[in-house]
Design a protein around this motif. Structure first.
Motif, PDB file in Angstrom:
ATOM      1  N   ARG A   6      70.642  36.584  39.502  1.00  0.00           N
ATOM      2  CA  ARG A   6      70.875  35.159  40.296  1.00  0.00           C
ATOM      3  C   ARG A   6      70.972  35.738  41.720  1.00  0.00           C
ATOM      4  O   ARG A   6      70.300  35.237  42.670  1.00  0.00           O
ATOM      5  CB  ARG A   6      71.763  34.317  39.813  1.00  0.00           C
ATOM      6  N   ALA A   9      67.600  36.856  43.299  1.00  0.00           N
ATOM      7  CA  ALA A   9      66.695  35.667  43.375  1.00  0.00           C
ATOM      8  C   ALA A   9      67.148  34.982  44.644  1.00  0.00           C
ATOM      9  O   ALA A   9      66.201  34.771  45.403  1.00  0.00           O
ATOM     10  CB  ALA A   9      66.833  34.653  42.205  1.00  0.00           C
ATOM     11  N   GLU A  10      68.428  34.898  44.985  1.00  0.00           N
ATOM     12  CA  GLU A  10      68.863  34.101  46.163  1.00  0.00           C
ATOM     13  C   GLU A  10      68.531  35.052  47.411  1.00  0.00           C
ATOM     14  O   GLU A  10      68.140  34.518  48.142  1.00  0.00           O
ATOM     15  CB  GLU A  10      70.520  33.997  46.074  1.00  0.00           C
ATOM     16  N   ARG A  12      65.922  37.070  47.585  1.00  0.00           N
ATOM     17  CA  ARG A  12      64.432  36.985  47.660  1.00  0.00           C
ATOM     18  C   ARG A  12      64.023  35.703  48.397  1.00  0.00           C
ATOM     19  O   ARG A  12      63.251  35.632  49.007  1.00  0.00           O
ATOM     20  CB  ARG A  12      63.786  37.160  46.220  1.00  0.00           C
ATOM     21  N   LEU A  13      64.745  34.533  47.835  1.00  0.00           N
ATOM     22  CA  LEU A  13      64.329  33.405  48.470  1.00  0.00           C
ATOM     23  C   LEU A  13      65.086  33.186  49.960  1.00  0.00           C
ATOM     24  O   LEU A  13      64.255  32.622  50.788  1.00  0.00           O
ATOM     25  CB  LEU A  13      65.345  32.067  47.760  1.00  0.00           C
ATOM     26  N   LEU A  47      54.628  33.971  43.354  1.00  0.00           N
ATOM     27  CA  LEU A  47      55.992  33.922  43.667  1.00  0.00           C
ATOM     28  C   LEU A  47      56.453  32.883  44.633  1.00  0.00           C
ATOM     29  O   LEU A  47      57.534  32.231  44.332  1.00  0.00           O
ATOM     30  CB  LEU A  47      56.549  35.477  44.199  1.00  0.00           C
ATOM     31  N   TYR A  50      56.437  29.877  42.702  1.00  0.00           N
ATOM     32  CA  TYR A  50      57.362  29.875  41.957  1.00  0.00           C
ATOM     33  C   TYR A  50      58.961  29.395  42.392  1.00  0.00           C
ATOM     34  O   TYR A  50      59.750  28.412  41.880  1.00  0.00           O
ATOM     35  CB  TYR A  50      57.739  31.356  41.377  1.00  0.00           C
ATOM     36  N   HIS A  51      59.159  29.697  43.777  1.00  0.00           N
ATOM     37  CA  HIS A  51      60.358  29.248  44.595  1.00  0.00           C
ATOM     38  C   HIS A  51      60.168  27.812  44.915  1.00  0.00           C
ATOM     39  O   HIS A  51      61.249  26.973  45.069  1.00  0.00           O
ATOM     40  CB  HIS A  51      60.714  30.439  45.555  1.00  0.00           C
ATOM     41  N   PHE A  52      59.057  27.494  45.505  1.00  0.00           N
ATOM     42  CA  PHE A  52      59.145  26.200  46.323  1.00  0.00           C
ATOM     43  C   PHE A  52      58.042  25.279  45.549  1.00  0.00           C
ATOM     44  O   PHE A  52      57.930  24.020  45.965  1.00  0.00           O
ATOM     45  CB  PHE A  52      58.465  26.426  47.573  1.00  0.00           C
ATOM     46  N   GLN A  61      61.524  23.106  53.196  1.00  0.00           N
ATOM     47  CA  GLN A  61      63.020  24.016  53.191  1.00  0.00           C
ATOM     48  C   GLN A  61      62.925  25.273  54.319  1.00  0.00           C
ATOM     49  O   GLN A  61      63.923  25.596  54.876  1.00  0.00           O
ATOM     50  CB  GLN A  61      62.865  24.658  51.763  1.00  0.00           C
TER      51      GLN A  61
END
Length: 203
Positions: A6, A9-10, A12-13, A47, A50-52, A61
């Motif tokens: 997690r 992932a944060e 990377r975001l 990717l 995947y996030h947005f 965002q």
């Protein structure tokens, strides 16, 4: 998902949002594609989606990510123990475009693109209202303490903000149309008239 996964992932975001802000700063919101952000970040376009999920969500965002820095500075002022007049002076200074006015460029671009992008309009409106609400709160506190004279703090906040917005757009977009000195003088004059102050009290 484990805590480590997690956290990765944060991170990377966060990196994608920072990269998106850089790309938007160069290309503008209207001309930024998900492929541009993916290429700049060195990741696949899949990717990014995947996030947005959508380009519109990415732009909304990224806009929020950029302007939250302004709002964090605003929050630091409004949450401080300073008296209302000091808070008001600091808010007026925060609003003034400085240097290359990168932050104001993002705001202006966001307002323009909000006319065509509903998701961005929702984010823009929410963040924009926070400025007005925090300013209105400071004005109300000043009225309660007998520092300001104002029967309509919310309306005063809107009118002061409207003048600052209009002048800031001119200052940020048009070179040498008005100066920062003029911006400061006119904003202090309008604010003083709204709150029963002398403009020199806002310097």
């Amino acid at each position: 998902m484990t805590d480590v996964t997690r956290r990765a992932a944060e991170i990377r975001l966060d990196a994608l949002l920072r990269t998106a802000c850089d790309v938007i700063g160069q290309r503008g919101l209207a001309n930024t594609r998900t492929a541009d952000v993916a290429q700049a970040a060195g990741v696949s376009q899949a990717l990014v989606f995947y996030h947005f999920a959508t380009k519109e969500r990415l732009l909304a965002q990224a806009f929020a990510y950029a302007v939250e820095q302004d709002l964090a500075r605003l929050d630091a002022v409004t949450r401080s123990n300073s008296p209302p007049l000091t808070k008001l002076r600091r808010i007026l200074r925060l609003y003034t475009p400085t240097g290359r006015a990168t932050s104001w460029s993002m705001w202006i671009d966001g307002w323009a693109e909000s006319l065509r992008t509903p998701e961005l309009e929702k984010v823009s409106r929410k963040l924009d209202l926070r400025w007005r609400q925090d300013l209105a709160t400071v004005i109300s506190d000043g009225v309660d303490e007998g520092i300001f004279v104002c029967t309509d703090p919310a309306g005063a906040a809107w009118r002061i903000s409207a003048v600052m917005d209009g002048l800031a757009v001119q200052l940020a977009v048009h070179d040498r149309v008005i100066s920062r000195r003029q911006f400061g003088e006119w904003v202090r004059l309008v604010t003083a008239r709204e709150l029963g102050l002398d403009p020199t009290q806002l310097e």
